[in-house]
Design a protein around this motif. Structure first.
Motif, PDB file in Angstrom:
ATOM      1  N   TYR A   1      -4.600   6.665   0.569  1.00  0.00           N
ATOM      2  CA  TYR A   1      -4.485   5.262   0.262  1.00  0.00           C
ATOM      3  C   TYR A   1      -5.419   4.786  -0.544  1.00  0.00           C
ATOM      4  O   TYR A   1      -6.541   5.185  -0.460  1.00  0.00           O
ATOM      5  CB  TYR A   1      -4.253   4.418   1.541  1.00  0.00           C
ATOM      6  CG  TYR A   1      -2.819   4.893   2.220  1.00  0.00           C
ATOM      7  CD1 TYR A   1      -1.538   4.079   1.931  1.00  0.00           C
ATOM      8  CD2 TYR A   1      -2.836   5.895   3.183  1.00  0.00           C
ATOM      9  CE1 TYR A   1      -0.541   4.291   2.568  1.00  0.00           C
ATOM     10  CE2 TYR A   1      -1.785   6.078   3.871  1.00  0.00           C
ATOM     11  CZ  TYR A   1      -0.552   5.489   3.634  1.00  0.00           C
ATOM     12  OH  TYR A   1       0.605   5.697   4.335  1.00  0.00           O
ATOM     13  N   ASP A   2      -5.234   3.994  -1.350  1.00  0.00           N
ATOM     14  CA  ASP A   2      -6.202   3.239  -2.359  1.00  0.00           C
ATOM     15  C   ASP A   2      -6.971   2.282  -1.327  1.00  0.00           C
ATOM     16  O   ASP A   2      -6.065   1.547  -0.298  1.00  0.00           O
ATOM     17  CB  ASP A   2      -5.796   2.586  -3.514  1.00  0.00           C
ATOM     18  CG  ASP A   2      -5.662   3.680  -4.698  1.00  0.00           C
ATOM     19  OD1 ASP A   2      -6.448   4.106  -5.058  1.00  0.00           O
ATOM     20  OD2 ASP A   2      -4.311   3.518  -5.063  1.00  0.00           O
TER      21      ASP A   2
ATOM     22  N   ILE B   1      -8.215   9.944  -8.887  1.00  0.00           N
ATOM     23  CA  ILE B   1      -7.277  10.407  -7.835  1.00  0.00           C
ATOM     24  C   ILE B   1      -7.604  11.743  -7.436  1.00  0.00           C
ATOM     25  O   ILE B   1      -6.914  12.596  -8.221  1.00  0.00           O
ATOM     26  CB  ILE B   1      -5.702   9.978  -8.322  1.00  0.00           C
ATOM     27  CG1 ILE B   1      -5.578   8.681  -9.044  1.00  0.00           C
ATOM     28  CG2 ILE B   1      -4.722  10.537  -7.589  1.00  0.00           C
ATOM     29  CD1 ILE B   1      -4.137   8.614  -9.704  1.00  0.00           C
TER      30      ILE B   1
ATOM     31  N   ARG C   1      -9.075   4.298 -11.320  1.00  0.00           N
ATOM     32  CA  ARG C   1      -9.968   5.096 -10.295  1.00  0.00           C
ATOM     33  C   ARG C   1      -9.859   6.235 -10.237  1.00  0.00           C
ATOM     34  O   ARG C   1      -8.627   6.843 -10.772  1.00  0.00           O
ATOM     35  CB  ARG C   1      -9.712   4.330  -8.893  1.00  0.00           C
ATOM     36  CG  ARG C   1      -8.275   4.765  -8.355  1.00  0.00           C
ATOM     37  CD  ARG C   1      -7.263   4.188  -8.746  1.00  0.00           C
ATOM     38  NE  ARG C   1      -6.185   4.432  -7.975  1.00  0.00           N
ATOM     39  CZ  ARG C   1      -4.941   4.818  -8.620  1.00  0.00           C
ATOM     40  NH1 ARG C   1      -4.775   4.795  -9.803  1.00  0.00           N
ATOM     41  NH2 ARG C   1      -3.825   4.866  -7.652  1.00  0.00           N
TER      42      ARG C   1
ATOM     43  N   ILE D   1      -2.827  -1.287 -10.469  1.00  0.00           N
ATOM     44  CA  ILE D   1      -4.030  -1.034  -9.666  1.00  0.00           C
ATOM     45  C   ILE D   1      -5.101  -0.375 -10.955  1.00  0.00           C
ATOM     46  O   ILE D   1      -4.645   0.283 -11.797  1.00  0.00           O
ATOM     47  CB  ILE D   1      -4.094  -0.171  -8.608  1.00  0.00           C
ATOM     48  CG1 ILE D   1      -5.268  -0.133  -7.590  1.00  0.00           C
ATOM     49  CG2 ILE D   1      -3.694   1.508  -9.017  1.00  0.00           C
ATOM     50  CD1 ILE D   1      -4.919   0.586  -6.102  1.00  0.00           C
TER      51      ILE D   1
ATOM     52  N   TYR E   1       0.730  -1.292  -0.046  1.00  0.00           N
ATOM     53  CA  TYR E   1       0.090  -0.100  -0.012  1.00  0.00           C
ATOM     54  C   TYR E   1       0.814   1.367  -0.027  1.00  0.00           C
ATOM     55  O   TYR E   1       1.147   1.806   0.958  1.00  0.00           O
ATOM     56  CB  TYR E   1      -0.947  -0.034   1.306  1.00  0.00           C
ATOM     57  CG  TYR E   1      -2.040  -0.909   1.121  1.00  0.00           C
ATOM     58  CD1 TYR E   1      -3.313  -0.289   0.588  1.00  0.00           C
ATOM     59  CD2 TYR E   1      -1.892  -2.221   1.536  1.00  0.00           C
ATOM     60  CE1 TYR E   1      -4.568  -1.377   0.672  1.00  0.00           C
ATOM     61  CE2 TYR E   1      -2.925  -3.108   1.517  1.00  0.00           C
ATOM     62  CZ  TYR E   1      -4.217  -2.640   0.962  1.00  0.00           C
ATOM     63  OH  TYR E   1      -5.317  -3.570   0.827  1.00  0.00           O
TER      64      TYR E   1
ATOM     65  N   ARG F   1      -1.246   7.259  -2.872  1.00  0.00           N
ATOM     66  CA  ARG F   1      -1.348   7.615  -4.345  1.00  0.00           C
ATOM     67  C   ARG F   1      -0.796   8.926  -4.522  1.00  0.00           C
ATOM     68  O   ARG F   1      -0.210   9.737  -3.615  1.00  0.00           O
ATOM     69  CB  ARG F   1      -3.135   7.671  -4.565  1.00  0.00           C
ATOM     70  CG  ARG F   1      -3.734   6.408  -4.366  1.00  0.00           C
ATOM     71  CD  ARG F   1      -5.165   6.701  -4.533  1.00  0.00           C
ATOM     72  NE  ARG F   1      -5.814   7.997  -3.835  1.00  0.00           N
ATOM     73  CZ  ARG F   1      -6.771   7.989  -3.083  1.00  0.00           C
ATOM     74  NH1 ARG F   1      -7.542   6.813  -3.132  1.00  0.00           N
ATOM     75  NH2 ARG F   1      -7.289   9.033  -2.526  1.00  0.00           N
TER      76      ARG F   1
END
Length: 824
Positions: free
Chosen positions: A190-191, A641, A639, A636, A182, A185
């Motif tokens: 954190y994702d 950011i 998504r 990953i 982890y 980003r």
């Protein structure tokens, strides 16, 4: 008659049959597919001999083997990630103390690397974030400072998704592996899901430690997993830019004690009976995490050696402390050999030293003694995790040596002598320029101080010492001597007990399996598709300096690139190496994309793919100018950011000329209010006159401009700042800094300044420098799957992750950009 040469040609046959067999396996076996693939592949490898060609050298054979293994691994990566990620958790003590952990037992034991330092104790709960969205709490169980490991135990009842444990006993360098953890980003958060990187083992000491080619992010300490889905180890420490992994075998060998909540340092090399640590212990294998003074009371005054006693210890230190001069390695950027210190601890010439000099078994040395003699020596074992190394003098002779003693015999306040050889000294020439003068003095630097107690009464590898201002670079590996002249620790405070415990391991290691410097195994996969796409790639320059990459999107000279690098006059170096002027015609700040126009017709335009965004573990490749290829995998999924926090005017103070960016050490402000100016054109003590034409007469006005007039500003975008520097006015085109110093440790010096605020982007383990973003990222069919938009990394050579805008986002952005041009 000329004899024909022979060539070994490896042919992989019937792979589709292998894949068909493997894909028919039951789901519960899929975590072992990687191992089975390689077994089947071995059965499908045939070796043929062909006359007329040269025999490939060892490096070529190793490259071919590694490439074949990695190619075979690609089919199983998505399934291995899905099964493994359930066990990878993020451990959080507070907003600034977070790292990766691995669930290693169904009842909730978690293996953690060298993260969660002092804040995580047996009196503190850590929050556990699972990839399925669940959270739990965990309390510290066992630990080892020798191997830089901690075990936490989840407080809530299980069962919990445990990762199967593997072994490195038969692990070979070059073997593909996965890194899962982890990192933050681009917005420093954190994702939910961990990030995946595909690498290979490049050094290994079976059952002890290894290194990999995979990149680690800030605060990450990822797990290293084999292609069979079993844990190989966990990242624990760094020396220079190299990260080191403690093998899972250390956990397996000591699992009972660690799970029982024991201090493994006490179990493996306990302090002597009657020591201050034993007197304060609750039981033989655990120490209370209480303040030392609460257990032992306030320390008395430091003890002193008399003059004759001190002189005798200094003479022993001088005779036995040696300078190690490498005969195989040079200091970076110089013609000077690497050099550091060691101590002879046996009459037959064994030398204890540190490991952070990064020597490997077999490295040759010249050992320089203070009596004027030189001797030849060779490195034996080294353990970078524990920072201990062993060297053996090979020149025949009797050598002065220091007896080793248990450091726990030293009480707090006892006097000690520290010795080592300084590597260099900064000197200033007549022009005022500072340079490093390399030193080869025969006499080591020797100083004295006292033993100090740790803040908490905790037995560990560290011998704490008092102030030692005489310690300089190069003295690492030298020795600490007690008042009897006995060796008790290295200059960095590594206790002699640990060296004694690891001595047999270090002495028997005569080599380390390595696979250093091999080309990326997936590169050849993209040779053909990358060649055609490379015609659509240009190098973007600003004021004649390379700042980015551009992608040709139209044959009549339209080029897409990263917007926030365009700080001045732009030009483009085309595929034919000609340099032409470029005009910025449109920009989309939300995507950090700009449209350039060059006066050139008939250019090869890249075609964006209509495919959906690529998924985790899909293989991609960045195409750079001069047909340079940078392969990798998706780390990953796509998504958002979000934007990272913006600067709001903190650390500014009013002056007669306007608000000044005041350096905290000069203004008396708290360090928590510091700024990270790296990556901007701003400097400490700059007085800001205006931003984008908005006057900033004082701090209050500056803050108002930043929060109102620049409310749409995204950290990393460009603004024009009028300022006064050193009494002279100037104008700079620059980004503004992130919010506060709390993010300085999550955003590296070599990150793209604009790395957040994207509506949709995926990350890849492709390694790109800041000046290499803006170009196309393709799949192995040559389809452009996205545009690389931001790069992160610890330094200029260890890069990743790279953030990529998927082709669907880029296509819409191009339509808007072109529409804006038509409106003009």
């Amino acid at each position: 008659m000329r004899q024909p040469m022979l060539k070994l040609r490896v042919e992989l046959k019937n792979l589709e049959m292998v894949y068909a067999i493997l894909h028919s396996l039951e789901t519960h076996l899929r975590t072992r597919i990687g191992c089975l693939l390689l077994i089947f592949a071995g059965a499908c490898v045939s070796v043929s001999v062909q006359a007329g060609d040269p025999v490939p050298d060892a490096a070529t054979r190793e490259t071919d083997r590694t490439a074949a293994e990695m190619q075979l691994s690609l089919r199983v990566l998505p399934e291995v990630y899905r099964s493994t990620s359930r066990s990878i958790v993020r451990m959080e003590v507070d907003a600034n103390d977070s790292c990766t952990g691995v669930i290693v037992s169904a009842d909730g034991h978690i293996l953690v690397g060298n993260g969660l330092a002092g804040l995580f104790t047996d009196m503190t709960d850590a929050k556990v974030h699972l990839s399925d969205g669940r959270t739990a709490t965990a309390r510290l169980a066992g630990w080892s400072s020798e191997w830089r490991l901690k075990i936490a135990k989840i407080n809530e009842p299980g069962p919990w998704p445990a990762l199967p444990l593997g072994s490195t006993a038969m692990l070979k360098a070059g073997t593909p592996c996965l890194l899962i953890g982890y990192p933050t980003r681009g917005d420093t958060r954190y994702d939910l899901m961990p990030m995946l990187r595909l690498g290979r083992v490049d050094r290994t000491v079976p059952k002890r430690w290894l290194t990999t080619t995979g990149f680690r992010g800030v605060w990450e300490y990822p797990a290293v997993v084999g292609l069979d889905g079993r844990l190989l180890g966990i990242d624990t420490c760094r020396s220079d830019s190299q990260r080191y992994v403690t093998s899972v075998d250390v956990l397996v060998e000591n699992q009972k004690d660690l799970f029982a909540g024991k201090n493994l340092d006490w179990v493996r090399y306990p302090p002597v009976a009657g020591s201050v640590f034993e007197r304060g212990a609750k039981r033989s294998s655990e120490l209370p995490l209480k303040n030392t003074t609460d257990v032992l009371g306030e320390p008395g005054p430091p003890k002193q050696m008399d003059a004759s006693e001190l002189s005798e210890v200094q003479q022993i230190a001088q005779r036995t402390t040696v300078r190690l001069v490498s005969r195989d390695r040079l200091l970076p950027g110089t013609k000077e050999p690497r050099r550091w210190s060691g101590v002879i601890v046996s009459p037959d010439g064994y030398v204890l030293t540190c490991a952070h000099a990064r020597q490997l078994p077999g490295e040759r040395f010249t050992v320089r003694l203070s009596d004027g003699r030189d001797a030849e020596a060779v490195a034996l074992g080294t353990n970078p995790i524990s920072d201990v190394g062993l060297v053996k003098i090979t020149t025949p002779g009797q050598w002065p040596w220091a007896r080793m003693s248990e450091s726990s015999n030293c009480s707090f306040g006892d006097p000690i002598v520290i010795a080592g050889y300084q590597a260099g000294q900064a000197v200033q020439d007549e022009t005022g320029r500072w340079t490093n003068r390399w030193l080869m003095d025969r006499r080591p630097v020797i100083g004295s101080t006292t033993v100090e107690g740790p803040t908490r009464l905790l037995w560990s590898v560290d011998l704490w010492s008092g102030p030692a201002p005489f310690l300089k670079a190069g003295m690492s590996g030298g020795g600490i001597f007690d008042r009897q002249g006995r060796y008790v620790a290295t200059t960095s405070g590594l206790r002699s007990e640990l060296a004694k415990r690891q001595w047999d391991d270090l002495e028997r290691i005569d080599s380390i399996d390595t696979a250093i410097g091999l080309p990326h195994p997936l590169r050849e996969r993209f040779d053909s598709p990358g060649r055609s796409v490379a015609e659509s790639v240009v190098e973007v320059l600003v004021d004649s300096k390379p700042v980015g990459v551009g992608t040709v999107i139209s044959s009549d000279g339209w080029i897409l690139t990263k917007a926030s690098v365009l700080t001045g006059t732009a030009t483009c170096r085309l595929d034919d190496r000609s340099v032409v002027e470029a005009q910025k015609r449109a920009e989309l700040p939300e995507h950090d994309l700009a449209l350039l126009k060059v006066d050139r017709r008939g250019m090869a335009a890249a075609e964006l793919s209509d495919d959906p965004s690529p998924g985790v573990a899909e293989v991609l490749c960045a195409v750079l100018p001069d047909q340079e290829l940078k392969p990798g995998i998706v780390s990953i999924d796509t998504r958002p950011i979000p934007l990272e926090p913006r600067w709001t005017g903190n650390v500014a103070e009013d002056t007669a000329d306007g608000p000044k960016i005041a350096h905290p050490t000069r203004s008396g402000q708290q360090n928590t209010e510091n700024l990270n100016l790296t990556g901007t054109e701003l400097r400490w003590d700059d007085v800001i006159i205006s931003i984008d034409g908005h006057p900033t007469s004082d701090v209050a006005t500056l803050k108002e401009v930043l929060t109102t007039e620049l409310s749409d500003y995204r950290t990393g975008d460009l603004v024009t700042v009028e300022l006064i520097r050193g009494g002279s006015p100037r104008s700079v085109r620059t980004s503004l800094p992130p919010a506060t110093v709390v993010h300085k440790y999550r955003i590296e010096k070599y990150d793209s300044p604009r790395r957040s605020g994207f509506v949709g982007a995926f990350d890849s383990d492709i390694e790109l420098a800041i000046r290499q973003v803006g170009g196309p990222v393709i799949d192995d069919r040559g389809h452009v799957r996205g545009i690389a938009i931001a790069s992160r990394g610890r330094d200029e050579t260890r890069r990743g992750p790279t953030t990529v805008l998927p082709s669907s986002v880029v296509r819409q952005a191009i339509e808007r950009l072109m529409a804006g041009v038509k409106d003009d």
